[in-house]
Motif scaffolding. Sequence first.
Motif, short mmCIF file in Angstrom:
data_model
loop_
_atom_site.label_atom_id
_atom_site.label_comp_id
_atom_site.label_asym_id
_atom_site.label_seq_id
_atom_site.Cartn_x
_atom_site.Cartn_y
_atom_site.Cartn_z
N GLU A 1 -3.53 -7.79 6.51
CA GLU A 1 -4.49 -7.26 5.54
C GLU A 1 -5.92 -7.57 5.96
OE1 GLU A 1 -5.71 -5.30 1.90
OE2 GLU A 1 -3.94 -5.18 3.18
N SER B 1 -0.66 -5.10 -5.08
CA SER B 1 0.23 -3.95 -4.95
C SER B 1 -0.40 -2.72 -5.60
CB SER B 1 1.57 -4.28 -5.62
OG SER B 1 2.45 -3.20 -5.50
N PHE B 2 -0.48 -1.64 -4.83
CA PHE B 2 -1.06 -0.38 -5.30
C PHE B 2 0.05 0.59 -5.70
CE2 PHE B 2 -4.25 -2.18 -2.55
CZ PHE B 2 -5.46 -1.83 -3.14
N ILE C 1 -8.73 0.52 6.61
CA ILE C 1 -8.89 0.85 5.19
C ILE C 1 -10.18 0.18 4.75
CG2 ILE C 1 -7.97 0.64 2.85
CD1 ILE C 1 -5.17 0.33 4.03
N ARG D 1 0.18 4.46 -6.93
CA ARG D 1 -0.62 5.66 -7.16
C ARG D 1 -0.18 6.33 -8.45
NH1 ARG D 1 -1.54 10.97 -6.42
NH2 ARG D 1 -3.55 11.56 -5.57
N TYR E 1 -12.24 -0.35 1.55
CA TYR E 1 -12.27 -0.27 0.08
C TYR E 1 -13.72 -0.16 -0.36
CZ TYR E 1 -7.66 -2.41 0.76
OH TYR E 1 -6.37 -2.71 1.17
N HIS F 1 0.84 -1.19 0.00
CA HIS F 1 0.00 0.00 0.00
C HIS F 1 0.88 1.24 0.00
CE1 HIS F 1 -3.78 -2.14 0.95
NE2 HIS F 1 -3.00 -2.96 1.62
#
Length: 151
Positions: free
Chosen positions: A70, A138-139, A79, A141, A81, A60
Amino acid sequence: MKKSTLPLLLIIVIANFSFAQTSSQDQEIIKLSKEKWKWMADKNIDVLNDLFHDKSVFMHMGGAWGKEQELKVIKSGNIWYKKADIHEVSINIIDNTAILLNRIDLLAVVGGNEVTNPFMVTEVYIKQDNSWKLGSLSFTRLLTAPGNNSH
């Protein structure tokens, strides 16, 4: 002439069957990924526990951790979503590993604040015992504004 066309016809039929299988497998992973976003939004921990591989990793903006953390983050709402608007999907399957890329705008609640961020999300799935397990999420941005589909 008939003898030479029969092998060609068999090759075409076999090739079409191979492409249909690959396409079907691609669609299976794409559908699973979309369902995963819904399960995460709904905080469906039981289903996610089955989907996430025991050795899975999650990257993240705020850090990286494993499956147990997670699931705790999702369950607690640290978090949330809320909604993933998926704009593009690509998939590449290598043996028993599927690599899926989603370009999304993610509406989430992080630390009590509702935010929308554009991400390229990499998902890695591993096929074990005829089922797909998420091995990595995997994020990354993106610099584009949410909802901006131009590149």
